[in-house]
Design a protein around this motif. Structure first.
Motif, PDB file in Angstrom:
ATOM      1  N   HIS A   1      10.679 -38.860  22.342  1.00 53.36           N
ATOM      2  CA  HIS A   1       9.445 -38.707  21.560  1.00 53.36           C
ATOM      3  C   HIS A   1       9.483 -39.584  20.306  1.00 53.36           C
ATOM      4  CE1 HIS A   1       5.812 -36.554  20.400  1.00 53.36           C
ATOM      5  NE2 HIS A   1       6.311 -36.418  19.194  1.00 53.36           N
ATOM      6  N   GLN A   2       8.600 -40.599  20.274  1.00 57.62           N
ATOM      7  CA  GLN A   2       8.460 -41.469  19.090  1.00 57.62           C
ATOM      8  C   GLN A   2       9.834 -41.924  18.572  1.00 57.62           C
ATOM      9  OE1 GLN A   2       6.037 -39.146  16.424  1.00 57.62           O
ATOM     10  NE2 GLN A   2       4.234 -39.312  17.726  1.00 57.62           N
ATOM     11  N   HIS A   3      10.663 -42.397  19.520  1.00 55.43           N
ATOM     12  CA  HIS A   3      11.966 -43.014  19.212  1.00 55.43           C
ATOM     13  C   HIS A   3      12.941 -42.077  18.504  1.00 55.43           C
ATOM     14  CE1 HIS A   3       9.814 -46.557  20.423  1.00 55.43           C
ATOM     15  NE2 HIS A   3       8.970 -46.427  19.429  1.00 55.43           N
ATOM     16  N   GLN A   4      12.817 -40.778  18.755  1.00 57.41           N
ATOM     17  CA  GLN A   4      13.843 -39.867  18.220  1.00 57.41           C
ATOM     18  C   GLN A   4      14.128 -38.772  19.236  1.00 57.41           C
ATOM     19  OE1 GLN A   4      13.019 -36.877  15.199  1.00 57.41           O
ATOM     20  NE2 GLN A   4      10.907 -37.593  14.992  1.00 57.41           N
ATOM     21  N   PHE A   5      15.300 -38.149  19.094  1.00 55.14           N
ATOM     22  CA  PHE A   5      15.667 -37.059  19.994  1.00 55.14           C
ATOM     23  C   PHE A   5      14.745 -35.866  19.773  1.00 55.14           C
ATOM     24  CE2 PHE A   5      19.991 -39.088  19.932  1.00 55.14           C
ATOM     25  CZ  PHE A   5      20.032 -39.371  21.301  1.00 55.14           C
ATOM     26  N   ILE A   6      14.469 -35.157  20.867  1.00 58.01           N
ATOM     27  CA  ILE A   6      13.726 -33.893  20.772  1.00 58.01           C
ATOM     28  C   ILE A   6      14.570 -32.818  21.444  1.00 58.01           C
ATOM     29  CG2 ILE A   6      11.460 -34.995  20.719  1.00 58.01           C
ATOM     30  CD1 ILE A   6      11.137 -34.236  23.672  1.00 58.01           C
ATOM     31  N   TYR A   7      14.335 -31.557  21.022  1.00 55.37           N
ATOM     32  CA  TYR A   7      15.127 -30.443  21.559  1.00 55.37           C
ATOM     33  C   TYR A   7      14.217 -29.341  22.077  1.00 55.37           C
ATOM     34  CZ  TYR A   7      19.332 -32.547  19.687  1.00 55.37           C
ATOM     35  OH  TYR A   7      20.375 -33.411  19.442  1.00 55.37           O
ATOM     36  N   TYR A   8      14.469 -28.969  23.325  1.00 53.43           N
ATOM     37  CA  TYR A   8      13.795 -27.839  23.973  1.00 53.43           C
ATOM     38  C   TYR A   8      14.784 -26.693  24.166  1.00 53.43           C
ATOM     39  CZ  TYR A   8      10.066 -30.819  26.192  1.00 53.43           C
ATOM     40  OH  TYR A   8       9.007 -31.652  26.484  1.00 53.43           O
ATOM     41  N   GLN A   9      14.282 -25.460  24.151  1.00 52.28           N
ATOM     42  CA  GLN A   9      15.034 -24.392  24.801  1.00 52.28           C
ATOM     43  C   GLN A   9      14.875 -24.632  26.303  1.00 52.28           C
ATOM     44  OE1 GLN A   9      15.133 -20.360  22.976  1.00 52.28           O
ATOM     45  NE2 GLN A   9      13.362 -21.071  21.806  1.00 52.28           N
ATOM     46  N   PRO A  10      15.935 -24.432  27.120  1.00 53.87           N
ATOM     47  CA  PRO A  10      15.892 -24.838  28.528  1.00 53.87           C
ATOM     48  C   PRO A  10      14.678 -24.334  29.305  1.00 53.87           C
ATOM     49  CG  PRO A  10      18.117 -24.238  27.929  1.00 53.87           C
ATOM     50  CD  PRO A  10      17.269 -23.909  26.741  1.00 53.87           C
ATOM     51  N   SER A  11      14.295 -23.058  29.100  1.00 60.26           N
ATOM     52  CA  SER A  11      13.171 -22.507  29.881  1.00 60.26           C
ATOM     53  C   SER A  11      11.878 -23.265  29.609  1.00 60.26           C
ATOM     54  CB  SER A  11      12.986 -21.018  29.564  1.00 60.26           C
ATOM     55  OG  SER A  11      12.772 -20.832  28.176  1.00 60.26           O
ATOM     56  N   PHE A  12      11.696 -23.757  28.376  1.00 60.91           N
ATOM     57  CA  PHE A  12      10.489 -24.515  28.023  1.00 60.91           C
ATOM     58  C   PHE A  12      10.488 -25.865  28.755  1.00 60.91           C
ATOM     59  CE2 PHE A  12      10.889 -21.391  24.796  1.00 60.91           C
ATOM     60  CZ  PHE A  12       9.658 -21.217  24.181  1.00 60.91           C
ATOM     61  N   TYR A  13      11.639 -26.521  28.718  1.00 60.01           N
ATOM     62  CA  TYR A  13      11.760 -27.853  29.329  1.00 60.01           C
ATOM     63  C   TYR A  13      11.485 -27.781  30.831  1.00 60.01           C
ATOM     64  CZ  TYR A  13      13.945 -32.083  31.183  1.00 60.01           C
ATOM     65  OH  TYR A  13      14.180 -33.253  31.860  1.00 60.01           O
ATOM     66  N   TYR A  14      12.144 -26.839  31.518  1.00 63.35           N
ATOM     67  CA  TYR A  14      12.013 -26.790  32.977  1.00 63.35           C
ATOM     68  C   TYR A  14      10.631 -26.304  33.397  1.00 63.35           C
ATOM     69  CZ  TYR A  14      16.945 -27.872  33.049  1.00 63.35           C
ATOM     70  OH  TYR A  14      18.147 -28.514  32.866  1.00 63.35           O
ATOM     71  N   SER A  15      10.020 -25.433  32.598  1.00 64.28           N
ATOM     72  CA  SER A  15       8.653 -24.985  32.904  1.00 64.28           C
ATOM     73  C   SER A  15       7.684 -26.156  32.807  1.00 64.28           C
ATOM     74  CB  SER A  15       8.217 -23.862  31.959  1.00 64.28           C
ATOM     75  OG  SER A  15       8.997 -22.719  32.165  1.00 64.28           O
ATOM     76  N   GLU A  16       7.783 -26.929  31.738  1.00 60.83           N
ATOM     77  CA  GLU A  16       6.898 -28.074  31.543  1.00 60.83           C
ATOM     78  C   GLU A  16       7.077 -29.093  32.666  1.00 60.83           C
ATOM     79  OE1 GLU A  16       5.859 -29.636  27.339  1.00 60.83           O
ATOM     80  OE2 GLU A  16       7.202 -31.147  28.178  1.00 60.83           O
ATOM     81  N   GLN A  17       8.329 -29.381  32.988  1.00 56.77           N
ATOM     82  CA  GLN A  17       8.644 -30.356  34.037  1.00 56.77           C
ATOM     83  C   GLN A  17       8.109 -29.876  35.399  1.00 56.77           C
ATOM     84  OE1 GLN A  17      12.843 -30.961  35.065  1.00 56.77           O
ATOM     85  NE2 GLN A  17      12.646 -33.054  34.313  1.00 56.77           N
ATOM     86  N   ASN A  18       8.312 -28.590  35.678  1.00 59.12           N
ATOM     87  CA  ASN A  18       7.914 -28.058  36.984  1.00 59.12           C
ATOM     88  C   ASN A  18       6.406 -27.929  37.141  1.00 59.12           C
ATOM     89  OD1 ASN A  18      10.588 -27.943  37.677  1.00 59.12           O
ATOM     90  ND2 ASN A  18      10.828 -25.754  37.250  1.00 59.12           N
ATOM     91  N   ILE A  19       5.678 -27.666  36.041  1.00 59.50           N
ATOM     92  CA  ILE A  19       4.198 -27.636  36.124  1.00 59.50           C
ATOM     93  C   ILE A  19       3.700 -28.994  36.592  1.00 59.50           C
ATOM     94  CG2 ILE A  19       2.072 -27.583  34.746  1.00 59.50           C
ATOM     95  CD1 ILE A  19       3.362 -25.405  33.013  1.00 59.50           C
ATOM     96  N   ALA A  20       4.207 -30.062  35.967  1.00 57.24           N
ATOM     97  CA  ALA A  20       3.784 -31.425  36.335  1.00 57.24           C
ATOM     98  C   ALA A  20       4.141 -31.726  37.790  1.00 57.24           C
ATOM     99  CB  ALA A  20       4.438 -32.439  35.401  1.00 57.24           C
ATOM    100  N   ALA A  21       5.363 -31.376  38.192  1.00 55.34           N
ATOM    101  CA  ALA A  21       5.813 -31.657  39.566  1.00 55.34           C
ATOM    102  C   ALA A  21       4.961 -30.896  40.580  1.00 55.34           C
ATOM    103  CB  ALA A  21       7.284 -31.274  39.707  1.00 55.34           C
ATOM    104  N   ARG A  22       4.667 -29.626  40.281  1.00 54.87           N
ATOM    105  CA  ARG A  22       3.894 -28.790  41.226  1.00 54.87           C
ATOM    106  C   ARG A  22       2.470 -29.316  41.368  1.00 54.87           C
ATOM    107  NH1 ARG A  22       3.290 -27.109  45.229  1.00 54.87           N
ATOM    108  NH2 ARG A  22       2.653 -25.049  45.912  1.00 54.87           N
ATOM    109  N   LEU A  23       1.855 -29.716  40.253  1.00 55.12           N
ATOM    110  CA  LEU A  23       0.493 -30.261  40.332  1.00 55.12           C
ATOM    111  C   LEU A  23       0.472 -31.576  41.113  1.00 55.12           C
ATOM    112  CD1 LEU A  23      -0.875 -29.379  36.795  1.00 55.12           C
ATOM    113  CD2 LEU A  23      -1.944 -28.737  38.956  1.00 55.12           C
TER     114      LEU A  23
END
Length: 742
Positions: free
Chosen positions: A291-313
């Motif tokens: 994100h904008q040339h810097q590290f970002i941090y997710y709690q794992p459940s947030f990251y995988y939910s976001e990733q899986n919504i995109a994949a499922r759609l």
């Protein structure tokens, strides 16, 4: 040289420590959070009561206490015994035992049962309960089931008392001691001692700040890794409450340092950065350099939910639908002729696309025909012989969808068959929803996790229609799902913009569109003969606003033909302040549901709950299947069983006293909590003391909750500020980019 009188040379002796034993007659004041108590004590054979003052972990009328302390003379209240230490002993008199048992201390024993037990066993009562509890069967009206309940409650009470004394000594409120005991049982003291930060994770109502205070009392070092880790998770959790799915590294470190800094310690930014990398390697966090040339941090459940919504759609959209469009158009023509209705070109497009697209978003403001469109689409799907499922995030919205379509509609939680034991939905990719056409209304309320759970359970050959208004407030939970889906340009969208003539006659509808385009609403002053459904009471100061709301509810609204107890909802930008929900609930409760000898009531924290009160659920409770924002009415309060029963639509839900912080009064609620609901009459107080919250979509959302009458209360300046502040609902989410990147 003058000499001082002799008595001034002698220092006043400190008050002498004394001992007192007696029975607590009544509590004058007890603060649950601090344990601070003022009580009246009966000592010996004297008829006079003694006032005692001190901090008590758990005190009830009827308890016999051995007290250590000193006598002090209060200028207003006279002699008081200031307690420094206390020990409970078993009450020695029949009255004391009866009071003690009937005080609400033990579930299953109220005043009536206590009287029966003491009448039968006399001074042996407590010994019988402690050592020969099976003998309670001798008491008329006590069944075996009740004895088992009393036995469990008695042993729990003893254990709770030990835990409470321990926690109280470490600054924990008595309110949470029961919850802590229910969570950890006999391991409560050990858990709190080893890692008090665990409380913030496991127990609703205990946050990081409380856990941190306990940790400091226990002597845990301010630079403890436990503390730093808990602080990082807490900051990400707070960000999620503001709707964010992740935080950029710089912002996360800044907030952690700020939150964890105390008088003698400021965390080192480098140490926090290092710990973040470590937590990423341990998969406690997900780190991305995106994100904008810097590290970002997710709690794992947030990251995988976001990733899986995109994949499922992407998976769903990759399989186009085969449909005979000329046949669909013929059906639309026959249907509209038979019903004597006409679809606008936008609506015609929406119905056709609902038949031909795997996923479709239907959006638009009030009066643009979203409901009409949805009804027509469901009728088409029925005619096509498809199996249909209808759902919405809230019970009220589901009920409305059901009324509109003439078919059963469920909450998404019910559609996905949530199982409290496993805390999971039964419906998922391996066990999908048994329907081929799925409508989800009020889709702007879908947060990251609910959207993910829903999409996982959509069968690959099903079609999904998402209906919602993206100009409303975004979801209470994290993410900005509907907006991100539309902005990605990957999901087909029909946006209804034409306001129909019948709807345009309503000032609620026309003003909603004015507000949305940045124009001041057209408002008529409150009167008993209004020509508009959108009124204004320009009470300039908050105190006048409170008085104005009282007059509206007590006098004006009934004369306009509405029932204040059933039809009126006050919606506020905030909970705090004179015109916030907390104060207004107290004011409205006194007006709409005043105390009465025929209505049982109970004090819960700082509020009184009474039979007939309107209440709102404040947290998702999967065991009881009631969810954040659900509105109900208190149907019964059982002082004997220590239970409160709340009627939610067709369901009666029972709460133990220990869980009452899950609900609060709801004569006034926040606009955020009102999403997905509609009310005959809405009163909207808007004042400059709310300026941090005032925004266009807040006012728009509040106004569009009103079905028949909306009344804005407050100065024109505050309304104008709300209209002007088209705040970007910017949330840290990458769903749009994940969808668009394929």
């Amino acid at each position: 040289m003058s000499t001082l009188p002799e008595e001034t040379l002698i220092q006043a002796a400190p008050p002498q420590t004394e001992f007192l034993t007696g029975v607590v007659e009544r509590l004058t004041y007890h603060c649950e959070s601090s344990g601070y108590t003022v009580a009246r004590l009966k000592t010996g054979s004297s008829r006079d009561l003694v006032t005692i003052v001190g901090n008590f972990a758990n005190i009830q009328a009827g308890q016999t206490l051995q007290l250590t302390g000193v006598w002090r003379d209060h200028p207003q209240y006279g002699a008081q015994f200031q307690v420094t230490h206390y020990r409970e002993t078993k009450p020695a008199t029949l009255t004391g035992i009866e009071k003690y048992l009937g005080s609400g201390l033990i579930k299953g024993v109220g005043p009536v049962t206590a009287k029966r037990i003491v009448a039968h066993f006399g001074l042996q009562t407590l010994d019988i309960i402690e050592n020969h509890i099976e003998r309670l069967i001798e008491v008329p009206g006590i069944a075996k089931k009740r004895i088992k309940m009393i036995q469990t409650a008695w042993s729990n009470q003893k254990a709770i008392k030990e835990v409470m004394v321990f926690l109280q000594s470490h600054g924990v409120s008595t309110t949470y001691a029961v919850k802590i005991f229910k969570q950890y049982g006999n391991d409560a003291s050990a858990t709190v001692t080893n890692n008090p930060y665990q409380l913030a994770t496991d127990i609703y109502g205990i946050g990081f700040i409380t856990a941190d205070a306990i940790a400091r009392n226990l002597g845990i070092a301010p630079d403890s890794e436990y503390r730093y880790r808990a602080g990082i998770v807490h900051i990400l959790g707070e960000a999620a409450e503001d709707g964010h799915c992740f935080l950029p590294q710089v912002e996360l470190i800044e907030q952690v340092v700020k939150r964890l800094s105390i008088k003698d310690h400021q965390p080192n930014q480098g140490a926090i950065a290092q710990l973040l990398v470590q937590m990423g390697m341990e998969e406690q966090l997900v780190m991305q350099g995106h994100h904008q040339h810097q590290f970002i941090y997710y709690q794992p459940s947030f990251y995988y939910s976001e990733q899986n919504i995109a994949a499922r759609l992407h998976q769903l959209l990759a399989h186009p639908v085969t449909v005979d469009l000329p046949r669909v158009r013929n059906w639309i023509e026959r249907f509209t002729q038979a019903k004597g209705i006409e679809l606008s070109p936008q609506q015609q497009q929406a119905v056709e696309m609902a038949a031909s697209q795997r996923v479709l978003i239907l959006t638009g403001g009030p009066g643009t025909g979203k409901t009409f469109c949805t009804r027509t689409i469901v009728a088409l799907w029925k005619a096509m012989g498809k199996s249909i499922a209808l759902a919405s995030p809230t019970g009220r919205a589901a009920q409305r969808l059901s009324e509109v379509t003439g078919m059963e509609a469920k909450t998404i939680h019910r559609l996905l068959e949530f199982e409290p034991k496993t805390m999971k939905f039964k419906r998922d990719a391996d066990n999908p929803i048994e329907a081929r056409m799925i409508v989800v209304d009020e889709a702007s309320m879908l947060d990251l996790f609910l959207a993910h759970s829903l999409l996982k359970a959509i069968p690959p050959d099903a079609q999904l229609l998402l209906v919602g208004d993206i100009d409303q407030l975004p979801s209470v939970g994290p993410g900005n799902v509907l907006r991100d889906l539309i902005a990605s340009l990957q999901v087909p969208v029909v946006r209804l913009t034409q306001v129909f003539r019948q709807a345009a006659a309503s000032y609620i509808v026309s003003n909603a569109h004015r507000i949305n385009s940045g124009q001041y609403p057209l408002l008529e002053s409150v009167s008993l003969t209004p020509s508009s459904d959108c009124l204004w009471l320009g009470a300039p100061q908050p105190q006048y606003g409170v008085q104005g709301i009282q007059e509206l509810v007590a006098d004006v609204i009934p004369q306009l033909g509405f029932d204040p107890a059933r039809d009126v909802q006050v919606l506020c930008p905030m909970t705090r302040g004179e015109v916030g929900t907390r104060n207004l609930n107290s004011v409205l409760q006194a007006l709409i549901n005043p105390p009465s000898a025929s209505k049982a009531e109970i004090k819960s924290g700082s509020i009184v709950l009474r039979v007939g009160d309107r209440v709102i659920q404040q947290v998702n409770d999967y065991d009881r299947e009631v969810f954040n924002g659900d509105l109900g009415t208190i149907a019964a309060i059982d002082l004997e069983e220590q239970e409160v029963s709340v009627q939610y639509q067709q369901r009666l839900v029972t709460y133990d006293y220990a869980d009452l912080n899950e609900i609060t009064l709801a004569f006034a609620t926040t606009i955020h909590k009102s999403q997905g609901s509609e009310y005959p009459v809405v009163i909207l107080p808007l004042y400059m003391q709310h300026y941090m919250m005032l925004s266009r979509n807040l006012l728009y959302t509040g106004l569009t909750r009103a079905k028949q009458l909306a009344i804005l209360v407050g100065p024109a300046k505050a309304i104008g500020l709300a209209v002007k502040q088209a705040r970007d609902t910017g949330r840290y989410t990458l769903l749009q980019e994940r969808l668009a990147s394929n």
